[in-house]
Write a protein that holds these residues in place. Structure first.
Motif, mmCIF file in Angstrom:
data_model
loop_
_atom_site.group_PDB
_atom_site.id
_atom_site.type_symbol
_atom_site.label_atom_id
_atom_site.label_comp_id
_atom_site.label_asym_id
_atom_site.label_seq_id
_atom_site.Cartn_x
_atom_site.Cartn_y
_atom_site.Cartn_z
ATOM 1 N N ASP A 8 31.994 49.202 -8.706
ATOM 2 C CA ASP A 8 31.315 49.021 -7.420
ATOM 3 C C ASP A 8 32.228 49.215 -6.218
ATOM 4 O OD1 ASP A 8 29.155 48.249 -8.996
ATOM 5 O OD2 ASP A 8 29.625 46.113 -8.814
ATOM 6 N N LEU A 9 33.510 49.341 -6.450
ATOM 7 C CA LEU A 9 34.501 49.296 -5.381
ATOM 8 C C LEU A 9 34.257 50.317 -4.270
ATOM 9 C CD1 LEU A 9 37.124 47.966 -4.369
ATOM 10 C CD2 LEU A 9 38.354 49.753 -5.601
ATOM 11 N N SER A 10 34.131 51.576 -4.617
ATOM 12 C CA SER A 10 33.955 52.616 -3.589
ATOM 13 C C SER A 10 32.699 52.381 -2.774
ATOM 14 C CB SER A 10 33.910 54.000 -4.237
ATOM 15 O OG SER A 10 35.160 54.311 -4.793
ATOM 16 N N ASN A 11 31.617 52.030 -3.444
ATOM 17 C CA ASN A 11 30.358 51.781 -2.756
ATOM 18 C C ASN A 11 30.479 50.594 -1.797
ATOM 19 O OD1 ASN A 11 27.564 52.156 -2.163
ATOM 20 N ND2 ASN A 11 27.098 50.472 -3.572
ATOM 21 N N VAL A 12 31.105 49.522 -2.246
ATOM 22 C CA VAL A 12 31.249 48.329 -1.400
ATOM 23 C C VAL A 12 32.110 48.630 -0.181
ATOM 24 C CG1 VAL A 12 32.247 46.002 -1.312
ATOM 25 C CG2 VAL A 12 30.831 46.674 -3.251
ATOM 26 N N LEU A 13 33.248 49.301 -0.389
ATOM 27 C CA LEU A 13 34.150 49.575 0.731
ATOM 28 C C LEU A 13 33.569 50.580 1.722
ATOM 29 C CD1 LEU A 13 37.635 49.682 -1.033
ATOM 30 C CD2 LEU A 13 36.652 47.833 0.334
ATOM 31 N N GLN A 14 32.695 51.456 1.248
ATOM 32 C CA GLN A 14 32.117 52.482 2.126
ATOM 33 C C GLN A 14 30.817 52.064 2.779
ATOM 34 O OE1 GLN A 14 31.886 55.939 -0.512
ATOM 35 N NE2 GLN A 14 32.804 57.125 1.132
#
Length: 165
Positions: free
Chosen positions: A96-102
């Motif tokens: 989920d990291l990229s989605n959360v940070l973006q």
């Protein structure tokens, strides 16, 4: 060019493979490989750890008390329930990291994680169980433009071992 011979049982044929010629000779049944000595540029594989991006145990000891450093554990929630996590770290699974940070708004990030949404210059430190996923989390953040992303090489295993001793 250099030539290498291998024993083989084959009929006479010539095959063209990328950057390699293989010729089967009938007598004395050998395979001759000729490779060009073209120098290709060396690849920079992302799985190699850049020393300036590695954070050590002593660093994390001080980071956990600083508000200007965001510790992110990229393990799945069930792993955290089994083992625990570094104090003051937040959990954002690697998937989920990229989605959360973006794509997360500042208000949503604050309400879910209790911290401010990091800007592109924020100090981010990633951890996991042994360091592999933390490195991938750091690479994902760097690709998204976060310039001060690092990872804790020892991660949870080192942290828990040193905290018990």
């Amino acid at each position: 060019m250099f030539t290498t011979r291998f024993a083989a049982f084959a009929s006479p044929r010539l095959f063209r493979l990328p950057c390699r010629f293989i010729q089967f000779e009938k007598t004395p049944q050998t395979v001759t490989t000729q490779q060009s000595t073209t120098n290709f540029p060396k690849r920079n594989f992302s799985s190699k750890m850049a020393e300036d991006k590695v954070v050590l145990y002593d660093d994390v000891l001080t980071y956990k008390d600083r508000k200007d450093v965001l510790l992110i554990d990229v393990r799945d929630p069930h792993e955290l329930q089994e083992t625990g996590q570094i104090p003051a770290s937040i959990n954002i699974p690697l998937a989920d990291l990229s989605n959360v940070l973006q794509n997360t708004s500042a208000a949503d990030f604050q309400s879910k994680y209790g911290r401010e949404l990091p800007d592109k210059n924020a100090n981010l430190v990633f951890s996991c169980k042994m360091g592999g996923r933390a490195n991938k989390g750091m690479e994902a953040a760097l690709k998204l433009g976060f310039t001060n992303a690092k990872f804790y090489k020892g991660s949870w295993l080192e942290w828990s071992t040193k905290q018990q001793s």
